[in-house]
Write an enzyme that holds these catalytic residues in place. Structure first.
Site, PDB file in Angstrom:
ATOM      1  N   LYS A 173      -6.690  10.106  -0.100  1.00 31.12           N
ATOM      2  CA  LYS A 173      -6.809  10.029   1.182  1.00 31.12           C
ATOM      3  C   LYS A 173      -5.615   8.985   1.598  1.00 31.12           C
ATOM      4  CE  LYS A 173      -7.187   6.965   4.294  1.00 31.12           C
ATOM      5  NZ  LYS A 173      -5.902   6.601   4.895  1.00 31.12           N
ATOM      6  N   CYS A 188       4.718  -4.595  -2.516  1.00 28.19           N
ATOM      7  CA  CYS A 188       3.497  -5.537  -2.666  1.00 28.19           C
ATOM      8  C   CYS A 188       4.239  -6.523  -3.878  1.00 28.19           C
ATOM      9  CB  CYS A 188       2.499  -4.763  -3.408  1.00 28.19           C
ATOM     10  SG  CYS A 188       2.612  -4.127  -5.091  1.00 28.19           S
TER      11      CYS A 188
END
Ligand code: NAD
Length: 506
Positions: free
Chosen positions: A183, A291
């Site tokens: 996904k 990140c």
């Protein structure tokens, strides 16, 4: 990119991949995929229906029956071919990525390349998925382990590395014999879909890799479905915590790599020029949307005097569309992201931090509608201020001060996040002390963004990670496999039979 286009002028619609076929969704819910430098709508992405998610999981479940028995060499050769195809399409992939995500073309190539390294590693699966064997654990008895695939695994990925992070997941899951439902981020699914097309071209059989698009409902369906055995998630701490709880509750293995507030600790004995270059690159590269961005720096002792030089360095960075040559800082992903970053900068001013460099609303000729925020630097930040406590995820560097290395280490360890950190120093003793005492997953020593190569695994500590095992490398082979321990004895028909033994011995 795989997308249907009903008319030549219409915006393409991103398809789902179910059972080896790219199919249009029957969903009534769509969102636009937008170029963050221009607001041009590049495609429309569907939010898959519950039936479509079920069909993707069903296809993966059906394909598992034969894929789990596919010999190691056959699996490995697909990834050998896949790495060749990615290499051959590197520039095409980077161009798609820059258009939908905004980062510079060079950085987009880096995004694809860091994923390619995981594909290369997946091609070495024959050396990675090895069990153990102990000969003669009792008379004529051997014990050995099988590392067997789990079944259907699911992956949920964020917008900031739309090539690398899907490639952290499905190649290793599939190479170890699992089937997969991916996904991708609904904000930039196009480069992911091109990578998926290339994976099929490399020989991944129908149903082994499936893709559904969507948001919360699709993610929840993947967390809940009884045929999904493991979930890999990379994204924010808020969503990752939800995914971890929900999928664990449903009895699955879960690994969640989440948000960050990465501190660079700068000692005054560091090489000043190299350190300032590293800080500016790691804070403002990819518009701070990594990140592992060095979004916070702790200046220790006399390094506090380096602020004007750091500001001067940041001023030299060029803010422009990622496709333009010479760009250092592209746009942030969306108008909403730009507003959020601008709101946090305003909060920093209100809360009393010193705004050393204000990057709000830079002029970018030719891209007036882009979501640009220029390099921004605050000094005098403290815990309790929103610019320190929250992940800004934009090109904003927050500076704090400490008198000693011990004080800096205590500050980093008191922050809830533990994704990445780096120390800048010429002292081996200080660096060693730092690596020993810091409670953070990735530690750099004069390396600002210490993302491990796939011989190792990505790690993380405290609020940045849930689950024991990280993505790629050795840890993910353990994550994507079930260890079965076999204890075997083969009777020698020529030897006399032993009598009944009611004790626990072998
Ligand atoms: P996000 O959490 O908003 O989205 C991640 C995924 O979750 C997407 O696929 C999205 O569709 C889905 N999602 C969003 N809202 C959801 C909800 N309410 N319920 C269920 N699913 C939902 O993250 P993002 O903004 O795409 O990515 C940025 C974040 O990811 C930052 O916090 C960054 O630090 C983090 N990140 C972490 C790592 C790491 O390895 N630790 C790597 C990259 C990014």
């Amino acid at each position: 990119m795989n997308a249907t286009s009903p008319a030549a002028t219409a915006v393409p619609v991103v398809e789902l991949l179910i059972g080896g076929r790219f199919v249009p969704s029957r969903s009534l819910e769509f969102r636009d995929v937008v170029d963050p430098a221009t607001q041009a709508v590049l495609a429309r992405v569907p939010f898959a229906t519950a039936d479509e998610v079920d069909a993707a999981i069903g296809a993966a479940q059906a394909a598992f029956a034969s894929w789990r028995r596919t010999p190691i060499g056959a699996r490995a050769r697909i990834f050998l071919k896949y790495q060749q195809l990615i290499r051959a399409h590197l520039q095409e992939l980077a161009a798609i990525l820059t258009a939908e995500q905004g980062k510079t073309l060079a950085d987009a190539e880096g995004d694809v390349f860091r994923g390619l390294e995981v594909v290369e590693h997946a091609a070495a699966i024959g050396n990675l998925q090895l069990g153990e064997f102990a000969n003669n654990v009792a008379g004529g008895v051997d014990t050995y382990t099988l590392l067997q695939p789990l079944g259907v695994c699911a992956g949920i990925t964020p917008f900031n590395f739309p090539a690398m992070i899907p490639l952290w997941m499905f190649p290793m899951a599939i190479a170890t014999g699992n089937t997969f439902v991916l996904k991708p981020s609904e904000q930039d699914p196009l480069v992911t879909m091109r990578l998926v097309e290339l994976a099929l071209e490399a020989g991944i059989p129908p149903g082994v890799l499936n893709v559904v698009h969507g948001g919360e409902a699709v993610v929840n369906a993947l967390c809940d479905h009884p045929d999904v055995k493991a979930v890999s998630f990379v994204g924010s701490t808020r969503v990752g915590t939800h995914v971890y709880r929900r999928a664990s509750q449903a009895g699955k293995r879960v690994q969640c790599m989440m948000g960050a507030k990465n501190h660079a600790v700068v000692l005054p004995d560091a090489n000043k020029e190299q350190t300032l270059n590293a800080l500016a690159g790691a804070a403002f590269g990819a518009a701070g949307q990594r990140c592992m961005a060095a979004s916070t720096a702790v200046l220790v002792g006399a390094a506090r005097a380096w602020i004007p030089d750091l500001v001067a360095k940041a001023r030299t960075l060029k803010v422009n569309a990622g496709v333009e040559p010479g760009t250092d800082v592209g746009p942030v992903i969306s108008c909403a992201a730009r507003e959020r970053v601008e709101g946090l900068i305003a909060a920093g001013v209100d809360e009393g931090a010193t705004l050393e460099l204000d990057g709000r609303r830079p002029e970018v000729p030719g891209y007036e509608r882009g979501n640009f925020v220029g390099p921004t630097i605050f000094s005098g930040a403290k815990p309790g201020m929103r610019i320190y406590d929250e992940e800004i995820f934009g090109p904003v560097l927050v500076l704090l001060a400490a008198d000693t290395l011990e004080e800096a280490i205590a500050l980093v360890n008191a922050n809830p996040n533990g994704n990445g950190t780096a120390i800048f120093t010429q002292s081996g003793a200080a660096a060693r002390r730092f690596q020993e005492d810091i409670d953070v997953g990735q530690v750099g020593i004069n390396v600002p963004i210490p993302v491990p190569v796939p011989l190792f695994s990505f790690t993380g500590s405290r609020a940045s990670k849930l689950g024991d095992l990280g993505p790629y490398g050795k840890q993910v082979v353990t994550f994507y496999t079930q260890t079965k321990t076999v204890t075997a004895r083969w009777f020698d028909d020529t030897a006399p039979a032993a009598g009944v033994n009611t004790t626990i011995s072998l």
